[in-house]
Design an enzyme around this catalytic site. Structure first.
Site, PDB file in Angstrom:
ATOM      1  N   SER A  73       0.822  -1.208   0.000  1.00  0.00           N
ATOM      2  CA  SER A  73       0.000   0.000   0.000  1.00  0.00           C
ATOM      3  C   SER A  73       0.857   1.258   0.000  1.00  0.00           C
ATOM      4  O   SER A  73       0.349   2.346  -0.226  1.00  0.00           O
ATOM      5  CB  SER A  73      -0.943   0.003   1.205  1.00  0.00           C
ATOM      6  OG  SER A  73      -0.212  -0.232   2.383  1.00  0.00           O
ATOM      7  N   HIS A 106      -2.505  -2.635  -5.957  1.00  0.00           N
ATOM      8  CA  HIS A 106      -2.923  -2.271  -4.603  1.00  0.00           C
ATOM      9  C   HIS A 106      -4.436  -2.384  -4.475  1.00  0.00           C
ATOM     10  O   HIS A 106      -5.180  -1.541  -4.979  1.00  0.00           O
ATOM     11  CB  HIS A 106      -2.436  -0.837  -4.296  1.00  0.00           C
ATOM     12  CG  HIS A 106      -2.850  -0.359  -2.944  1.00  0.00           C
ATOM     13  ND1 HIS A 106      -3.063   0.965  -2.659  1.00  0.00           N
ATOM     14  CD2 HIS A 106      -3.083  -1.032  -1.790  1.00  0.00           C
ATOM     15  CE1 HIS A 106      -3.416   1.083  -1.388  1.00  0.00           C
ATOM     16  NE2 HIS A 106      -3.442  -0.109  -0.856  1.00  0.00           N
ATOM     17  N   ASN A 129      -3.595   6.565  -0.595  1.00  0.00           N
ATOM     18  CA  ASN A 129      -3.037   6.744   0.748  1.00  0.00           C
ATOM     19  C   ASN A 129      -2.347   8.090   0.900  1.00  0.00           C
ATOM     20  O   ASN A 129      -2.320   8.666   1.979  1.00  0.00           O
ATOM     21  CB  ASN A 129      -2.076   5.608   1.091  1.00  0.00           C
ATOM     22  CG  ASN A 129      -2.852   4.355   1.467  1.00  0.00           C
ATOM     23  OD1 ASN A 129      -4.021   4.441   1.835  1.00  0.00           O
ATOM     24  ND2 ASN A 129      -2.225   3.202   1.354  1.00  0.00           N
TER      25      ASN A 129
END
Ligand code: 3H9
Length: 708
Positions: free
Chosen positions: A430, A451, A501
């Protein structure tokens, strides 16, 4: 322009085929509607024709509804209302046609397509998985405007009709038949014959008799004004619980249905058209339509120029049988139907992973998405071992082991030993840059990032991350396989945190800063849910896992400095073993997997009693702007190829409110000058983490935007 409708008369039945030339799907454009009207006039006059059987000429699609491009082109509510009234008029002619019309449905029968089918006198559908029937209009911010809000409740009853209209959900053939949406369910091979036979029977005077199920209670709820009032109240409550008042379409659709049942069909149609007109020009509808077109565009985009054909993946290897690995394995078997081999360090772990993967296939059976026969076949695709047996024939291997560079590199070396030359190695990291993992590779051109988001079976996004060494065919293969798994695949740049993220991190951090300033956990979540997120930032932290968030924050801080430094709250909770839902406790408590209230111990742990903190408007401003600023900065660094990719990834990755169009669309709406101004003021007061990024500053200077 070539005609979309054609017909031939067979034994007194006109077999009409809809086939919009040059288009992958049939749409009820204005031109097609006019053709329909002309065809009905001709067939009505033809003494040889006693009935009509209607089909689509497209292979696996019936009619996908009105032409969305046409109604987004309208500039006023009055014009949109006329569009709706035009559609209603055409379908009234279908419904009142003096000769019976039977329709054979195979493939997507959506929106105006289903409204057309509802106006016909008999409906036959195939039991093929491609056949789906529904009124998805509310998902576009509008309502069924060609009589759907009138005909569906009269066919199914208010409850069942509202269930479909207010959610926009579509039903496969089997369920559509069970709820009474279609009269007959058949395999595709006999669709024509059965539909023709129905038209012929009706031409001979036979009429279908439809009985509504539901017993006395059903009769009271659907058939009496008092019962219906209860139904409307419950429906309204359900709508508000999911939309928080941000989406006007479902409430308008509820109004249209209720009005029609109270004041009669004709008055109902008029009201429906008025509401359609109002909704079609709302900003919410415009945003949702943009997302529809962006999503269809993305389905054809492999994220690189001149993509080579993808490698055909028949066998998948999954290393790491934990929660993510099992999710990937189960979803790959259930959606893509490939052979899956799982591997972990020991057999008990593998067995547990296989059980979790199987649960995903079981869930599809439970939801009746697959037959028992298919279920048996799909379960048999899953196997596992503590060694690399079976990996010798893998086309693609996804690694979902512990988020640690050395561990991932070790797994990569092992995989390269046991897989064929052309196999693709994908890491489900990630945050760790793919190029760094690939440093350990003998064949770095076969290494890529895939991912997935947790839980894999439910989360629709896949970030595909090529490194600078990744071969184009490997990119195509990862994207194509992600799509086979039912994911929206977005290709992003190999940069720490990738896209999702990267822009989530400052948002989560800011949430923790706000907690430290005395905002209550539940209040923070409540505000952001009301703003349009499916869950608030603290619930999201609990779902993602505090340890995972802390680790990601560490990687991002190392790469980008203190701007993305993790708030201290993460470390405090992790040290206490409060890892979130998976540990049964995080900010919230979880009992038997169910979320309970906020854990009272949190205040003491964080050393701050809730005191209200800043004003609600400031809380929202800080959380949103810090994310928009980071998103703009990441765009400037080329993390996503287009604003479209960035917005879709935020919507599908963590539920950025679709009615706001995505973070970049929202930034455009607010305007760079205003953003820069507000960010600068926040930075002055709260610190450099709010300092406006160069991309926004440049936009503010030049007046540029993300979207043209
Ligand atoms: C409506 O009906 C309003 C009425 O109640 C009232 C009227 C008065 N319009 O998705 P794909 C295009 S609202 C325009 O890749 P698939 C799509 O953009 C409508 N274009 O194929 C794409 O174009 P391109 C309610 C449409 O096999 C191409 O067709 N209906 C429409 O993966 C292929 O699409 C809906 O909301 C349309 N209605 O999926 C259904 N539909 O090739 C929307 C498709 O240029 N459609 N296109 O990129 C879908 O859900 C999917 O397209 C469908 C096929 C399941 C049908």
């Amino acid at each position: 322009m070539a005609a979309a409708l054609s017909w031939e008369v067979r034994d007194a039945i006109a077999v009409v085929t809809v086939d919009l030339p040059g288009e992958p799907v049939n749409k009820l454009t204005r031109a097609v509607q006019e053709e329909f009207i002309a065809a009905l006039e001709t067939l009505g006059r033809d003494p040889e024709v006693r009935g009509v059987a209607l089909f689509s000429g497209k292979r696996d699609a019936f009619i996908a509804g009105a032409d969305i491009a046409e109604f987004v082109a309208v500039t006023s509510a009055a014009e949109a209302e006329r569009l709706s009234a035009g559609g209603q008029d055409m379908l009234e002619r279908v419904a009142r046609f003096a000769k019976p019309i039977a329709v054979g449905i195979h493939g997507a029968c959506l929106g105006g397509g289903l409204e057309l089918a509802l106006a016909c006198h008999y409906r036959v559908a195939t039991d093929h998985p491609k056949t789906e029937l529904g009124l998805p209009e509310v998902q576009l911010g509008i309502l069924p405007g060609a009589g759907g809000c009138e005909r569906l409740p009269r066919l199914l009853g208010a409850r069942a009709a509202l269930d479909l209209i207010l959610t926009g959900r579509s039903e496969r053939g089997t369920r559509a038949w069970r709820v009474g949406l279609v009269d007959e369910l058949v395999p595709p091979s006999i669709l024509r014959d059965v539909t023709l036979a129905a038209a012929r029977r009706m031409a001979d005077g036979w009429r279908p008799r439809r009985r509504r199920r539901g017993g006395v209670l059903g009769w009271i709820l659907d058939g009496t004004p008092l019962g219906r009032r209860l139904v409307y109240r419950a429906a309204r409550r359900r709508v508000l619980a999911t939309t928080h008042g941000n989406y006007p379409a479902p409430l308008a659709a509820l109004d249209a249905v209720a009005y029609g049942l109270r004041h009669g069909f004709a008055a109902g149609l008029k009201h429906e058209a008025q509401l359609f007109g109002q909704l079609a020009v709302t900003d919410v509808s415009r945003k949702l339509v943009q997302i529809f077109f962006a999503t269809t565009q993305l389905k054809k985009d492999f994220g690189i120029r001149e993509p080579p054909p993808p490698r055909d993946v028949r066998r998948l290897g999954v290393v790491g049988a934990g929660f993510m690995g099992a999710g990937i394995a189960g979803t790959a078997a259930a959606q893509a139907g490939v052979d899956v081999r799982m591997k972990d360090a020991d057999l008990p772990r593998v067995a547990q992973g296989l059980l979790a993967a199987r649960a995903i296939v079981d869930e599809r059976l439970r939801r009746r998405r697959i037959t028992r026969f298919e279920h048996t076949r799909l379960v048999a695709l899953l196997s596992g071992d503590a060694r690399y047996g079976g990996f010798g024939r893998a086309d693609l291997v996804v690694e979902a082991v512990f988020e640690d560079l050395a561990v991932k590199q070790q797994v990569l070396r092992e995989i390269e030993e046991v897989t064929p030359e052309g196999a693709v190695f994908a890491s489900n990291t990630s945050t760790i840059p793919i190029a760094r993992i690939a440093q350990a590779a003998r064949r770095p051109e076969r290494v890529i990032g895939m991912h997935f988001f947790s839980p894999v079976a439910r989360m629709p996004l896949l970030e595909v991350i090529p490194s600078e060494h990744t071969a184009p065919e490997v990119v195509s293969t990862a994207v194509a396989f992600g799509r086979r798994m039912g994911k929206t695949a977005v290709v992003v740049r190999d940069h720490p945190g990738f896209w999702v993220n990267r822009i989530l991190a400052p948002y989560m951090n800011e949430a923790a800063h706000l907690l430290a300033e005395g905002v209550a956990v539940a209040e923070l979540d409540r505000l952001m849910v009301a703003w349009g997120f499916p869950v608030g930032p603290i619930t999201l932290l609990d779902e993602v896992g505090l340890d995972v968030a802390e680790k990601a924050a560490g990687v991002l801080q190392a790469a980008f400095g203190d701007r993305l430094a993790a708030a201290p709250a993460f470390a405090v909770l992790v040290k206490e073993g409060r890892l979130g839902r998976k540990a049964g406790r995080g900010f919230y408590r979880y009992v038997a997997g169910k979320k309970r209230g906020v854990d009272p111990a949190i205040s003491e742990l964080l050393g701050v009693q809730p005191n209200g903190g800043p004003r609600a408007a400031e809380i929202i401003q800080r959380l949103v702007l810090v994310m928009l600023n980071e998103a703009a900065r990441a765009v400037g660094e080329g993390v996503v190829r287009t604003p479209r990719d960035g917005d879709l990834a935020a919507i599908f990755g963590f539920g950025f409110p679709p009615f706001r169009g995505g973070p970049l669309r929202h930034a455009d709406d607010l305007g760079a000058a205003r953003l820069v101004d507000e960010l600068a003021r926040l930075a002055e007061r709260l610190g450099a983490r709010f300092a406006p990024c160069d991309t926004l500053a440049e936009q503010a200077r030049s007046g540029a935007k993300f979207y043209p």
